[in-house]
Enzyme design. Structure first.
Site, PDB file in Angstrom:
ATOM      1  N   TYR A   5      -4.424 -10.311  10.166  1.00  0.00           N
ATOM      2  CA  TYR A   5      -5.898 -10.315   8.699  1.00  0.00           C
ATOM      3  C   TYR A   5      -6.848 -10.592   9.866  1.00  0.00           C
ATOM      4  O   TYR A   5      -8.137 -10.221   9.774  1.00  0.00           O
ATOM      5  CB  TYR A   5      -5.399 -10.720   7.323  1.00  0.00           C
ATOM      6  CG  TYR A   5      -3.759 -10.443   7.221  1.00  0.00           C
ATOM      7  CD1 TYR A   5      -2.849 -10.713   7.430  1.00  0.00           C
ATOM      8  CD2 TYR A   5      -3.891  -9.686   5.960  1.00  0.00           C
ATOM      9  CE1 TYR A   5      -1.415  -9.941   6.865  1.00  0.00           C
ATOM     10  CE2 TYR A   5      -3.193  -8.902   5.422  1.00  0.00           C
ATOM     11  CZ  TYR A   5      -1.401  -9.386   5.771  1.00  0.00           C
ATOM     12  OH  TYR A   5      -0.359  -8.949   5.427  1.00  0.00           O
TER      13      TYR A   5
ATOM     14  N   ASP B   3       8.853  -9.772  10.506  1.00  0.00           N
ATOM     15  CA  ASP B   3       9.132 -10.997   9.344  1.00  0.00           C
ATOM     16  C   ASP B   3       8.646 -12.522   9.307  1.00  0.00           C
ATOM     17  O   ASP B   3       8.064 -12.781   9.313  1.00  0.00           O
ATOM     18  CB  ASP B   3      10.375 -10.929   8.572  1.00  0.00           C
ATOM     19  CG  ASP B   3       9.639 -11.642   7.045  1.00  0.00           C
ATOM     20  OD1 ASP B   3       8.556 -10.810   6.765  1.00  0.00           O
ATOM     21  OD2 ASP B   3      10.287 -12.438   7.002  1.00  0.00           O
TER      22      ASP B   3
ATOM     23  N   HIS C 116      -8.366  -3.827  -1.012  1.00  0.00           N
ATOM     24  CA  HIS C 116      -7.479  -3.893  -0.272  1.00  0.00           C
ATOM     25  C   HIS C 116      -6.266  -3.063   0.155  1.00  0.00           C
ATOM     26  O   HIS C 116      -6.074  -2.681   1.278  1.00  0.00           O
ATOM     27  CB  HIS C 116      -6.505  -5.500  -0.130  1.00  0.00           C
ATOM     28  CG  HIS C 116      -5.314  -5.686   1.800  1.00  0.00           C
ATOM     29  ND1 HIS C 116      -5.932  -6.392   2.769  1.00  0.00           N
ATOM     30  CD2 HIS C 116      -4.602  -5.527   1.640  1.00  0.00           C
ATOM     31  CE1 HIS C 116      -5.255  -6.254   3.159  1.00  0.00           C
ATOM     32  NE2 HIS C 116      -4.244  -6.095   3.332  1.00  0.00           N
ATOM     33  N   GLU C 117      -6.103  -2.595  -0.969  1.00  0.00           N
ATOM     34  CA  GLU C 117      -3.981  -1.883  -0.833  1.00  0.00           C
ATOM     35  C   GLU C 117      -5.217  -0.342  -0.750  1.00  0.00           C
ATOM     36  O   GLU C 117      -4.726   0.669  -0.264  1.00  0.00           O
ATOM     37  CB  GLU C 117      -3.448  -2.012  -1.946  1.00  0.00           C
ATOM     38  CG  GLU C 117      -2.747  -3.442  -1.386  1.00  0.00           C
ATOM     39  CD  GLU C 117      -2.358  -3.663  -0.997  1.00  0.00           C
ATOM     40  OE1 GLU C 117      -1.985  -3.326   0.190  1.00  0.00           O
ATOM     41  OE2 GLU C 117      -2.262  -5.231  -1.355  1.00  0.00           O
TER      42      GLU C 117
ATOM     43  N   GLU D 122       0.857  -1.025   0.038  1.00  0.00           N
ATOM     44  CA  GLU D 122       0.155   0.301  -0.096  1.00  0.00           C
ATOM     45  C   GLU D 122       1.397   1.182  -0.129  1.00  0.00           C
ATOM     46  O   GLU D 122       0.585   2.006   0.531  1.00  0.00           O
ATOM     47  CB  GLU D 122      -0.935   0.498   1.339  1.00  0.00           C
ATOM     48  CG  GLU D 122      -0.185   0.187   2.949  1.00  0.00           C
ATOM     49  CD  GLU D 122       0.128  -1.118   3.385  1.00  0.00           C
ATOM     50  OE1 GLU D 122       0.658  -2.253   2.583  1.00  0.00           O
ATOM     51  OE2 GLU D 122       0.483  -1.013   4.180  1.00  0.00           O
TER      52      GLU D 122
ATOM     53  N   HIS E 238      -6.083   0.673   2.828  1.00  0.00           N
ATOM     54  CA  HIS E 238      -4.942   0.634   4.112  1.00  0.00           C
ATOM     55  C   HIS E 238      -4.370   2.164   3.602  1.00  0.00           C
ATOM     56  O   HIS E 238      -3.585   2.991   4.437  1.00  0.00           O
ATOM     57  CB  HIS E 238      -3.625   0.291   3.283  1.00  0.00           C
ATOM     58  CG  HIS E 238      -2.876  -1.133   3.817  1.00  0.00           C
ATOM     59  ND1 HIS E 238      -3.465  -1.681   5.199  1.00  0.00           N
ATOM     60  CD2 HIS E 238      -2.850  -2.030   3.138  1.00  0.00           C
ATOM     61  CE1 HIS E 238      -3.318  -3.060   5.202  1.00  0.00           C
ATOM     62  NE2 HIS E 238      -2.842  -3.317   4.334  1.00  0.00           N
TER      63      HIS E 238
ATOM     64  N   GLU F 110      -3.733  -4.514   9.787  1.00  0.00           N
ATOM     65  CA  GLU F 110      -4.252  -5.413   8.720  1.00  0.00           C
ATOM     66  C   GLU F 110      -5.383  -5.912   8.991  1.00  0.00           C
ATOM     67  O   GLU F 110      -6.044  -6.268   8.179  1.00  0.00           O
ATOM     68  CB  GLU F 110      -3.134  -6.152   8.541  1.00  0.00           C
ATOM     69  CG  GLU F 110      -1.653  -6.479   7.423  1.00  0.00           C
ATOM     70  CD  GLU F 110      -1.784  -6.045   6.724  1.00  0.00           C
ATOM     71  OE1 GLU F 110      -2.862  -6.044   5.793  1.00  0.00           O
ATOM     72  OE2 GLU F 110      -1.198  -4.602   6.300  1.00  0.00           O
TER      73      GLU F 110
HETATM   74  N1  BES Z   1       0.665  -4.267   3.783  1.00  0.00           N
HETATM   75  C1  BES Z   1       0.869  -5.783   3.206  1.00  0.00           C
HETATM   76  C2  BES Z   1       1.987  -6.635   2.813  1.00  0.00           C
HETATM   77  C3  BES Z   1       2.912  -6.976   3.902  1.00  0.00           C
HETATM   78  C4  BES Z   1       3.152  -6.654   5.050  1.00  0.00           C
HETATM   79  C5  BES Z   1       4.209  -6.613   3.390  1.00  0.00           C
HETATM   80  C6  BES Z   1       3.689  -7.045   5.905  1.00  0.00           C
HETATM   81  C7  BES Z   1       5.558  -6.387   4.463  1.00  0.00           C
HETATM   82  C8  BES Z   1       5.712  -6.392   5.717  1.00  0.00           C
HETATM   83  C9  BES Z   1      -0.260  -5.671   2.064  1.00  0.00           C
HETATM   84  O1  BES Z   1      -1.280  -4.697   1.855  1.00  0.00           O
HETATM   85  C10 BES Z   1      -0.881  -6.729   2.018  1.00  0.00           C
HETATM   86  O2  BES Z   1      -1.446  -7.182   3.548  1.00  0.00           O
HETATM   87  N2  BES Z   1      -0.944  -7.674   1.263  1.00  0.00           N
HETATM   88  C11 BES Z   1      -1.557  -8.827   0.807  1.00  0.00           C
HETATM   89  C12 BES Z   1      -2.689  -8.777   0.246  1.00  0.00           C
HETATM   90  C13 BES Z   1      -3.791  -8.343   1.147  1.00  0.00           C
HETATM   91  C14 BES Z   1      -5.391  -9.357  -0.342  1.00  0.00           C
HETATM   92  C15 BES Z   1      -4.366  -9.823   1.935  1.00  0.00           C
HETATM   93  C16 BES Z   1      -0.529  -9.947   0.012  1.00  0.00           C
HETATM   94  O3  BES Z   1       0.907  -9.818  -0.188  1.00  0.00           O
HETATM   95  O4  BES Z   1      -1.276 -10.798  -0.341  1.00  0.00           O
HETATM   96 ZN    ZN Z   2      -2.285  -5.599   4.289  1.00  0.00          ZN
END
Ligand code: BES
Ligand code: ZN
Length: 595
Positions: free
Chosen positions: A373, A365, A284-285, A260, A288, A307
């Site tokens: 989520y 991480d 989703h994005e 996002e 954010h 999330e």
């Molecule tokens: N912000 C996240 C991606 C992220 C989280 C990157 C933590 C690094 C560390 C992004 O908004 C996200 O949640 N992406 C999901 C998609 C979503 C539809 C659940 C993904 O990448 O799968």
């Molecule tokens: Zn996200």
């Protein structure tokens, strides 16, 4: 200000409020060379130094605004925290300038050769700073609780376009010079840059798509609803505060589904299903832009505030745009994901099944999973049900307005629901099991269970297929991708090979253009050692690098003694094409040294 265990910064004393970046991208050496000038805000006038986060940066000089050298020390490197950069400040300096270059293996950066792009003409670079990787490409206070504005001058080789999540200022493409400003204060994890052969197509006067030229048509078609989405989101939770909302469809090795970055969502090309069935990722994005980018988790232990809210908000957008049926199906799919995630993490990492996590000695991480989520979103849904939708929506609108450009802790959020949503009356607190939701592992049993007639059909079809061998035709002709996902996820652990063959022949699942369906199907095939699908497993693992798909498929291949060698063979071949973030995760699953 709360203490962030993942930053060395002394933000309570002196804190950067603006960054001026000047970077030259050197694709041959896979490095950025340049400088970062930090404007400081002092809250502790007698502070004598500023501590910044760096990781794998080579610092060549540190000066004040008048080019006078400042004394500094670079601490010894910690595996994920990196090295503390302490700059001594004999006077109340307004500016600190750091001249530096990045390491070729900087974890936030992926340098692609021309061969790894679609058009194969130019190399490509993109950044991924969340959670604590911004420090691998710029010296900063890399904490979600520290916000700065920035401006940037990016120099790229001839023919390339650079884009950032920021306003675009006068560019000089012939000179390979691109200029940006970010007038809103954002945390470092949202600073983002991409460069390569890029084309742009407008969707409306405030939304558009960047992609490699060969991908642009498909990308623009898939994203056609973006402006409509912004209006839908605004109707729910108030004005979109960032001006433009563009998207860049990145090369397939992008390790996430979406990121996002403000004003410019980064997205995987695996959302290009050709039927717009995966655009909830864009919702989703976009969500954010409120939850995360306006109101930001204060530390990574509060990640669910980013999330969980966003997943809840995403499903409200889906409901408003595409109808209640689809939204309810997504809630149900999410609850199944939640149950699996809890089962997987409970034996070894019960801490990671809490909403509010203690990550003091952990790499954020490592704690990453779908739990924040889905558990977060379901907690908010329990609150919504209890107070009613109008009251909950009014509360959320106010929340985004009152705390815009600010950070939020779980404790503060609980106070807000007590005071603003329950008006100080906590009689129902225990019935709703609020403390269990927040502080205990697993999931309380008062989740709202959605109705879904569709899934009664898909589950009945899965049963009939398993017990009587009856294929799910002809009703399945009209199944949506969500129904296919539910059908595949409803199959038992063990399915005989002749049954899998029947399914594949009837529905061509191995050829599905929908990455989520293909992924769910390949997971069934791997755990049942269905070898005719293995060439497709290999192709899928080599042609895209989204960690959410790679991690479970490699784990399943590795866990099954009959496919362990294959896991190593595929990984050895695919690893050079993966992003450092994805490779680091798969290194922990597939042991190449033993195979
Ligand atoms: N912000 C996240 C991606 C992220 C989280 C990157 C933590 C690094 C560390 C992004 O908004 C996200 O949640 N992406 C999901 C998609 C979503 C539809 C659940 C993904 O990448 O799968
Ligand atoms: Zn996200």
């Amino acid at each position: 200000m709360v203490r962030d265990p993942h930053s060395y910064g002394n933000a309570h004393e002196v804190c950067p409020s603006h960054l001026a970046l000047q970077l030259t991208l050197n694709f041959t050496q896979r490095r950025m060379d340049g400088r970062c000038d930090l404007t400081l805000t002092w809250s502790q006038p007698d502070a004598t130094y500023i501590d910044l986060d760096t990781r794998d940066l080579t610092i060549t000089a540190v000066t004040d605004g008048e080019n006078r050298p400042l004394n500094y020390e670079l601490g010894s490197p910690h595996p994920f925290m990196g090295s503390r950069l302490r700059v001594h400040l004999p006077e109340r300096q307004e500016t600190v300038c750091v001249v530096y270059h990045t390491h070729p293996d900087a974890a936030a950066l992926q340098w692609l050769t021309p061969a790894q792009t679609t058009s194969q003409r130019l190399p490509f670079l993109f950044t991924q700073s969340q959670a604590i990787l911004a420090r691998t490409w710029l010296p900063c206070m890399d904490s979600p609780g520290v916000r700065t504005t920035f401006d940037a001058v990016i120099n790229v080789p001839p023919g390339m376009t650079a884009v950032m999540g920021a306003h675009h200022e006068t560019h000089e493409p012939e000179q390979g010079r691109f200029c940006f400003t970010m007038p809103y204060a954002i945390p470092a994890y949202l600073i983002a840059l991409a460069a390569g052969e890029l084309a742009f197509r407008a969707i409306s006067d405030r939304a558009g798509v960047y992609a490699e030229p060969a991908v642009l048509d498909r990308a623009a078609w898939e994203c056609a609803d973006m402006d409509h989405m912004i209006r839908t989101a605004e109707a729910l939770y108030g004005p979109y505060r960032w001006g433009r909302w563009d998207t860049i469809i990145l090369p397939p090795s992008f390790p996430f589904g979406g990121m996002e970055n403000p004003m410019l969502t980064f997205a995987t090309p695996t959302i290009l299903a050709g039927d717009r069935s995966l655009v909830s990722l864009m919702a989703h994005e976009l969500a954010h832009s409120w939850s995360g980018n306006l109101v930001t988790n204060a530390t990574w232990g509060d990640f669910w505030l980013n999330e969980g809210f966003t997943t809840y908000f995403e499903r409200r957008i889906v409901e408003a745009l595409y109808g209640n049926d689809l939204a309810e199906m997504q809630w149900l799919l999410g609850q199944r994901t939640l149950a699996h995630t809890i089962d997987r993490l409970t034996p070894t990492e019960p801490e990671y099944t809490k909403l509010c996590m203690n990550l003091d000695t952990h790499d954020p991480d490592d704690a990453f999973s779908e739990l924040p989520y889905e558990k977060g979103a379901n907690f908010l849904r329990v609150l919504e049900h209890h107070v009613g939708r109008p009251a909950f929506d009014a509360f959320l609108q106010q929340y985004f307005e009152d705390h815009a450009f600010d950070s939020m802790t779980t404790g503060r959020f609980l106070e807000l629901i007590r005071d603003r949503l329950f008006h100080g009356d906590v009689t129902d607190w225990d019935t709703l099991r609020i403390h269990d939701w927040i502080d205990r592992p697993g999931a309380p049993d008062n989740m709202i269970i959605p109705n879904s007639d569709h899934f009664e059909r898909t589950r009945a079809a899965a049963n009939a297929f398993m017990s009587e061998g009856q294929l799910p035709a002809p009703a399945s002709d009209s199944w949506t991708p969500a129904e296919w996902l539910d059908f595949l996820n409803s199959l038992p652990e063990e399915v005989a090979s002749d049954k899998l063959q029947q399914l594949d022949e009837a529905f061509d699942l191995s050829q599905s253009g929908n990455a989520e369906i293909l992924y769910a199907w390949l997971a069934v095939c791997i755990r049942n050692t269905y070898e005719p699908a293995f060439p497709m497993v290999e192709a899928f693992l080599c042609r895209q690098g989204r960690r959410k798909f790679l991690q479970p498929l490699y784990s399943a291949l590795w866990a099954n003694p009959r496919s362990r060698d294959l896991a190593a063979t595929i990984y050895r071949q695919a690893r050079p094409g993966y992003h450092p973030i994805a490779a680091a995760t798969i290194d922990g699953i597939v042991d190449l040294s033993a195979h």
